[in-house]
Design a protein around this motif. Structure first.
Motif, mmCIF file in Angstrom:
data_model
loop_
_atom_site.group_PDB
_atom_site.id
_atom_site.type_symbol
_atom_site.label_atom_id
_atom_site.label_comp_id
_atom_site.label_asym_id
_atom_site.label_seq_id
_atom_site.Cartn_x
_atom_site.Cartn_y
_atom_site.Cartn_z
ATOM 1 N N ARG A 149 6.959 6.689 -7.647
ATOM 2 C CA ARG A 149 7.122 7.618 -6.892
ATOM 3 C C ARG A 149 5.691 8.069 -7.170
ATOM 4 N NH1 ARG A 149 10.596 12.421 -7.305
ATOM 5 N NH2 ARG A 149 9.060 13.086 -5.487
ATOM 6 N N ASP A 150 4.891 7.642 -8.371
ATOM 7 C CA ASP A 150 3.713 8.718 -8.523
ATOM 8 C C ASP A 150 2.065 7.209 -8.738
ATOM 9 O OD1 ASP A 150 1.822 10.068 -9.244
ATOM 10 O OD2 ASP A 150 2.183 10.801 -11.440
ATOM 11 N N ILE A 151 1.350 7.298 -7.911
ATOM 12 C CA ILE A 151 0.456 6.263 -8.301
ATOM 13 C C ILE A 151 -0.979 6.916 -8.533
ATOM 14 C CG2 ILE A 151 1.487 4.754 -6.841
ATOM 15 C CD1 ILE A 151 -0.782 5.388 -4.532
ATOM 16 N N GLU A 152 -1.326 8.178 -8.783
ATOM 17 C CA GLU A 152 -2.138 8.658 -9.810
ATOM 18 C C GLU A 152 -2.823 8.418 -10.774
ATOM 19 O OE1 GLU A 152 -4.206 11.287 -8.120
ATOM 20 O OE2 GLU A 152 -2.957 10.637 -6.532
ATOM 21 N N PRO A 153 -1.697 7.845 -11.737
ATOM 22 C CA PRO A 153 -2.313 6.685 -13.468
ATOM 23 C C PRO A 153 -3.361 5.663 -12.559
ATOM 24 C CG PRO A 153 0.194 7.517 -12.777
ATOM 25 C CD PRO A 153 -0.626 7.901 -12.017
ATOM 26 N N VAL A 154 -1.914 4.848 -11.513
ATOM 27 C CA VAL A 154 -3.336 3.637 -11.085
ATOM 28 C C VAL A 154 -4.105 3.901 -10.392
ATOM 29 C CG1 VAL A 154 -2.764 2.345 -9.577
ATOM 30 C CG2 VAL A 154 -0.787 2.987 -10.859
ATOM 31 N N ALA B 175 3.798 -5.427 -7.632
ATOM 32 C CA ALA B 175 3.867 -5.182 -5.906
ATOM 33 C C ALA B 175 1.367 -5.560 -6.345
ATOM 34 C CB ALA B 175 3.305 -3.630 -5.722
ATOM 35 N N LEU B 176 0.701 -5.486 -7.724
ATOM 36 C CA LEU B 176 -0.522 -5.634 -7.291
ATOM 37 C C LEU B 176 0.003 -7.210 -7.916
ATOM 38 C CD1 LEU B 176 -2.110 -2.879 -9.687
ATOM 39 C CD2 LEU B 176 -2.237 -3.454 -7.283
ATOM 40 N N ARG B 177 0.844 -7.589 -8.494
ATOM 41 C CA ARG B 177 1.157 -9.756 -8.688
ATOM 42 C C ARG B 177 0.817 -10.205 -7.279
ATOM 43 N NH1 ARG B 177 4.359 -9.511 -14.218
ATOM 44 N NH2 ARG B 177 2.618 -9.419 -15.862
ATOM 45 N N ALA B 178 1.686 -8.757 -6.962
ATOM 46 C CA ALA B 178 2.158 -9.748 -5.214
ATOM 47 C C ALA B 178 0.385 -9.770 -4.354
ATOM 48 C CB ALA B 178 3.604 -9.551 -4.558
ATOM 49 N N MET B 179 -0.586 -9.398 -4.686
ATOM 50 C CA MET B 179 -1.395 -9.049 -3.698
ATOM 51 C C MET B 179 -2.414 -10.017 -3.650
ATOM 52 S SD MET B 179 -4.061 -5.823 -4.923
ATOM 53 C CE MET B 179 -4.220 -7.108 -6.153
ATOM 54 N N PRO B 180 -2.492 -10.713 -2.209
ATOM 55 C CA PRO B 180 -3.477 -12.392 -2.205
ATOM 56 C C PRO B 180 -4.312 -12.133 -3.656
ATOM 57 C CG PRO B 180 -3.253 -11.305 0.046
ATOM 58 C CD PRO B 180 -2.890 -10.678 -1.330
ATOM 59 N N VAL C 135 -6.651 -1.799 -2.963
ATOM 60 C CA VAL C 135 -5.864 -2.321 -3.988
ATOM 61 C C VAL C 135 -4.534 -1.313 -3.543
ATOM 62 C CG1 VAL C 135 -5.464 -2.086 -6.330
ATOM 63 C CG2 VAL C 135 -7.888 -3.146 -5.343
ATOM 64 N N LEU C 136 -4.751 0.034 -2.967
ATOM 65 C CA LEU C 136 -3.393 1.055 -3.347
ATOM 66 C C LEU C 136 -2.737 0.435 -2.326
ATOM 67 C CD1 LEU C 136 -5.393 4.476 -4.070
ATOM 68 C CD2 LEU C 136 -3.356 3.061 -5.566
ATOM 69 N N ARG C 137 -3.200 -0.203 -1.024
ATOM 70 C CA ARG C 137 -1.939 -0.322 0.383
ATOM 71 C C ARG C 137 -1.269 -1.073 -0.227
ATOM 72 N NH1 ARG C 137 -7.329 -1.927 3.472
ATOM 73 N NH2 ARG C 137 -8.570 -0.993 2.881
ATOM 74 N N PHE C 138 -1.129 -1.504 -1.157
ATOM 75 C CA PHE C 138 -0.497 -3.121 -1.482
ATOM 76 C C PHE C 138 0.851 -3.013 -2.734
ATOM 77 C CE2 PHE C 138 -3.856 -5.761 -0.726
ATOM 78 C CZ PHE C 138 -2.666 -6.868 0.135
#
Length: 82
Positions: A5-10, A42-47, A57-60
């Motif tokens: 829900r919250d991606i602000e920390p990332v 989710a980040l591990r699934a990035m190309p 990055v955040l798009r993933f």
């Protein structure tokens, strides 16, 4: 996989990161900073490529926006107090 829900920390971690950065560098950094398991997955699934800014990055990272509407569903149209 549940969406966070919250991606602000990332977002804060990525804002302090030097770009361009590899996928592996990004994943390692957010893991060190304590990102939740959904974000790391989710980040591990990035190309496997170089990323040039935090927005790329955040798009993933999927964001759970359905939970934001939940309180509205419980209120009647006439009740605007909450």
């Amino acid at each position: 996989m549940a969406a966070p829900r919250d991606i602000e920390p990332v977002r804060r971690v990525l804002a302090d990161m030097g770009f361009p950065a590899s996928k592996d560098d990004i994943v390692a950094r957010v893991e060190r900073e304590g990102a939740d398991v959904e974000v790391v997955s989710a980040l591990r699934a990035m190309p496997q490529t170089e990323y040039y800014d935090e927005d790329q990055v955040l798009r993933f990272i999927p964001i759970d926006t359905a939970a934001d509407d939940a309180p509205e569903a419980g209120r009647s149209r006439g009740d605007r107090s909450a």
